[in-house]
Design a protein around this motif. Sequence first.
Motif, PDB file in Angstrom:
ATOM      1  N   GLN A 169       1.031  -1.077  -0.032  1.00 33.21           N
ATOM      2  CA  GLN A 169      -0.073  -0.021   0.090  1.00 33.21           C
ATOM      3  C   GLN A 169       0.831   1.289  -0.080  1.00 33.21           C
ATOM      4  N   VAL A 170       0.550   2.508  -0.747  1.00 33.17           N
ATOM      5  CA  VAL A 170       1.335   3.572  -0.692  1.00 33.17           C
ATOM      6  C   VAL A 170       0.371   4.739  -0.368  1.00 33.17           C
ATOM      7  N   LEU A 171       1.095   5.484   0.545  1.00 29.79           N
ATOM      8  CA  LEU A 171       0.171   6.799   0.743  1.00 29.79           C
ATOM      9  C   LEU A 171       0.072   7.836  -0.235  1.00 29.79           C
ATOM     10  N   HIS A 172      -1.233   7.980  -0.677  1.00 30.97           N
ATOM     11  CA  HIS A 172      -1.391   9.056  -1.825  1.00 30.97           C
ATOM     12  C   HIS A 172      -2.523  10.016  -1.486  1.00 30.97           C
ATOM     13  N   ASN A 173      -2.253  11.289  -1.466  1.00 25.54           N
ATOM     14  CA  ASN A 173      -3.075  12.250  -1.016  1.00 25.54           C
ATOM     15  C   ASN A 173      -3.991  11.883   0.313  1.00 25.54           C
ATOM     16  N   GLY A 174      -3.045  11.499   1.333  1.00 24.51           N
ATOM     17  CA  GLY A 174      -3.450  11.407   2.607  1.00 24.51           C
ATOM     18  C   GLY A 174      -3.906   9.728   2.878  1.00 24.51           C
ATOM     19  N   GLN A 175      -4.330   9.195   1.881  1.00 22.91           N
ATOM     20  CA  GLN A 175      -4.996   7.855   1.824  1.00 22.91           C
ATOM     21  C   GLN A 175      -4.155   6.552   1.764  1.00 22.91           C
ATOM     22  N   TRP A 176      -4.406   5.403   2.335  1.00 24.19           N
ATOM     23  CA  TRP A 176      -3.401   4.455   1.977  1.00 24.19           C
ATOM     24  C   TRP A 176      -4.325   3.656   0.598  1.00 24.19           C
ATOM     25  N   VAL A 177      -3.529   3.577  -0.359  1.00 24.48           N
ATOM     26  CA  VAL A 177      -4.160   2.825  -1.798  1.00 24.48           C
ATOM     27  C   VAL A 177      -3.327   1.601  -1.745  1.00 24.48           C
ATOM     28  N   ASN A 178      -4.333   0.693  -2.346  1.00 28.65           N
ATOM     29  CA  ASN A 178      -3.461  -0.772  -2.690  1.00 28.65           C
ATOM     30  C   ASN A 178      -2.760  -0.772  -3.898  1.00 28.65           C
ATOM     31  N   HIS A 179      -1.902  -1.510  -4.068  1.00 29.24           N
ATOM     32  CA  HIS A 179      -1.071  -1.673  -5.288  1.00 29.24           C
ATOM     33  C   HIS A 179      -1.134  -3.115  -5.651  1.00 29.24           C
ATOM     34  N   MET A 180      -1.528  -3.335  -6.690  1.00 27.17           N
ATOM     35  CA  MET A 180      -1.610  -4.830  -7.349  1.00 27.17           C
ATOM     36  C   MET A 180      -1.072  -4.773  -8.649  1.00 27.17           C
ATOM     37  N   ALA A 181       0.096  -5.584  -8.573  1.00 26.28           N
ATOM     38  CA  ALA A 181       1.050  -5.570  -9.683  1.00 26.28           C
ATOM     39  C   ALA A 181       0.216  -6.394 -10.835  1.00 26.28           C
ATOM     40  N   GLU A 182       0.366  -5.908 -12.248  1.00 22.90           N
ATOM     41  CA  GLU A 182      -0.195  -6.495 -13.361  1.00 22.90           C
ATOM     42  C   GLU A 182       0.698  -7.810 -13.514  1.00 22.90           C
ATOM     43  N   LYS A 183       0.263  -8.640 -14.391  1.00 23.73           N
ATOM     44  CA  LYS A 183       0.745  -9.747 -14.782  1.00 23.73           C
ATOM     45  C   LYS A 183       2.184  -9.388 -15.590  1.00 23.73           C
ATOM     46  N   GLY A 184       3.285  -9.865 -14.968  1.00 24.36           N
ATOM     47  CA  GLY A 184       4.721  -9.541 -15.807  1.00 24.36           C
ATOM     48  C   GLY A 184       5.019  -8.152 -15.609  1.00 24.36           C
ATOM     49  N   ALA A 185       4.497  -7.300 -14.860  1.00 20.10           N
ATOM     50  CA  ALA A 185       4.914  -5.863 -14.559  1.00 20.10           C
ATOM     51  C   ALA A 185       5.912  -5.937 -13.452  1.00 20.10           C
ATOM     52  N   LEU A 186       6.893  -4.945 -13.304  1.00 22.08           N
ATOM     53  CA  LEU A 186       7.522  -4.738 -12.062  1.00 22.08           C
ATOM     54  C   LEU A 186       7.273  -3.352 -11.543  1.00 22.08           C
ATOM     55  N   THR A 187       7.676  -3.289 -10.456  1.00 23.77           N
ATOM     56  CA  THR A 187       6.961  -1.980  -9.721  1.00 23.77           C
ATOM     57  C   THR A 187       8.217  -1.175  -9.287  1.00 23.77           C
ATOM     58  N   ILE A 188       8.069   0.131  -9.467  1.00 27.80           N
ATOM     59  CA  ILE A 188       9.313   1.034  -9.174  1.00 27.80           C
ATOM     60  C   ILE A 188       8.742   1.778  -7.922  1.00 27.80           C
ATOM     61  N   LEU A 189       9.503   1.883  -6.594  1.00 28.90           N
ATOM     62  CA  LEU A 189       9.237   2.729  -5.745  1.00 28.90           C
ATOM     63  C   LEU A 189      10.447   3.686  -5.571  1.00 28.90           C
ATOM     64  N   LEU A 190       9.980   5.018  -5.701  1.00 28.00           N
ATOM     65  CA  LEU A 190      10.623   6.083  -5.559  1.00 28.00           C
ATOM     66  C   LEU A 190      11.257   5.989  -4.199  1.00 28.00           C
ATOM     67  N   GLY A 191      12.920   6.538  -3.918  1.00 28.25           N
ATOM     68  CA  GLY A 191      13.310   6.605  -2.693  1.00 28.25           C
ATOM     69  C   GLY A 191      13.653   8.005  -2.273  1.00 28.25           C
ATOM     70  N   ASP A 192      14.409   8.227  -1.070  1.00 24.89           N
ATOM     71  CA  ASP A 192      14.765   9.475  -0.623  1.00 24.89           C
ATOM     72  C   ASP A 192      15.725  10.119  -1.573  1.00 24.89           C
ATOM     73  N   GLN A 193      16.766   9.411  -2.267  1.00 25.82           N
ATOM     74  CA  GLN A 193      17.714  10.265  -2.932  1.00 25.82           C
ATOM     75  C   GLN A 193      17.221  10.815  -4.047  1.00 25.82           C
ATOM     76  N   MET A 194      16.113  10.129  -4.715  1.00 24.67           N
ATOM     77  CA  MET A 194      15.578  10.711  -5.958  1.00 24.67           C
ATOM     78  C   MET A 194      14.776  12.095  -5.589  1.00 24.67           C
TER      79      MET A 194
END
Length: 376
Positions: free
Chosen positions: A281-306
Motif C-alpha cells: 500500500q502507498v500513501l497517496h493524498n493522505g489515503q492508503w491505496v492498494n497496489h496490485m502488480a499486473e501480470k509480468g509488470a515490475l514496480t518502481i518505488l521512488l526513494g529519498d535520494q531521488m
Amino acid sequence: MLEDIRKTKITLKSMVRFPTAGGKEHVEEGKVAQLHAFFRKEGGAKELVQELARRGLQRLPPAYVLPAFQQPGLSHSLTQSSSAVRPPTVDVASLHEAAGAKGGSRSACLAAVSRACQEWGIMQVVNHGVAQGAIREMWAAAQRFFELPSEARLRFYEADPRNPAAVPHYTTLGWRETLRFRGLWDAATNHQLPAFCREPIQHYQAEMTKLALKINAAMMESLGVSLGNAQSMACNVSKTGVSIHLYPPCPEPSLALGVGDHKDITSFTILLETEQVGGLQVLHNGQWVNHMAEKGALTILLGDQMERLSNGKYHSVRHRVVTHPSKSRTSIATFFLPPIYSKIQPLPHLVDSFHPPLYQKSSIADTLPLASNWFN
Ligand SMILES: O=C(O)CCC(=O)C(=O)O
Ligand SMILES: [Fe+2]
C-alpha cells in the motif's frame, strides 16, 4: 530572513521523514528483547513466521501486534474491494532503444515517468525487457528457500528481523520472513545465501541493474538533465541489495503489518511480487491505496535520494505491506543507491530564488547511519 526560511524548510522536511507517535519515536524495549529471545532459542528457532502461520493460530502472538496508532485496521484488509484509484502503469519499451534515439514514444515515456514520480512516487512498468528466464529462476530459488526447514532458513536470517534499512524505528515484528543479500554479487558476499540461490540471484541482479540504469537515465532526463549527463549519473544506482520477503497468511491482519510504514532510503527500488494477492500500500493524498502488480509488470518505488536530487519535485513514497488472512505473498525488492558516502544535493538547475533548496547536501551515511551499515 530568506536564510531562516530555508533553514526552517530543511528542518521540517527532515523531521517528517518517518511517522512517529506524537513526534516521539515509539520504542518498546520489551518487544526488542522478545524478538531477540525468539531468534536465539536453543537449537534454533522453532517458531519462524511461516511455522506460526502453519499452526493455524486464531490470535496473533503479542510480538506482532502493532501499537494501536500503527495498526492498519479492518478497512485495509485485502479482502475488501480495492479502491478505483491505482498507481500508474508506464510502458517503458522506448527506453530500450539506442541512447539518443529521437522519437515521440521516448518523450511520451519520459513525460509519463515524470508524472508518476511527481504525483505518486510509484509506478508499475511493463515491457521492461527483463529476461523471463532470470525472473523464473529467481522465483524458483525463493520458493525453494522458503520451503527449507526452519533451522536451515534461520542460518541465513539476521538476529533482528526488523529491516533497519527500511524501517529504522520499528520495534514490533513484521509478519514476514526476509532473506537479504547486500551488495553486488562477488565471492566475498555469496556466503550470505544458500548455494542454490547464488546463480539465480546473480543473474537476476544483473538484469535488474540493466533496467535500473535505463530507469535512472529516464528519471534524470525527465528532470532536465541532458542525455550525456543523465547517463553519467549512473552513480545513483551504483550500490545495490536484495530483500526476498515472504508474507505468510496472518491470523489477524488488521493488527499487524508485513512491513511497517516507511520510505526507502534508495534512489529507487524495483519490486517483483506474487501476482493477484496484493499487500503493498502507498500513501497517496493522505489515503492508503492498494497496489496490485499486473501480470509480468515490475514496480518502481521512488526513494529519498531521488527526492533530494529533484529538490522535492519527485517524491519518496511512504509505503507499507498489509497481510492476507489466507494467502501467502512473496516479493523481491532490489534496492539501488548511490555510494553511501556520496554527498547528494538538489540538481543545481532545479534551485533558484523561487525554488530554494529543500534539502541539505548530505550522504546516506550522514542521514541514516543504521541503514548505511546495512548496505555498506
Ligand atoms: O514487499 C513489498 O511489497 C515491499 C517491501 C519493502 O517495502 C522493502 O523491502 O523496503
Ligand atoms: Fe520499502
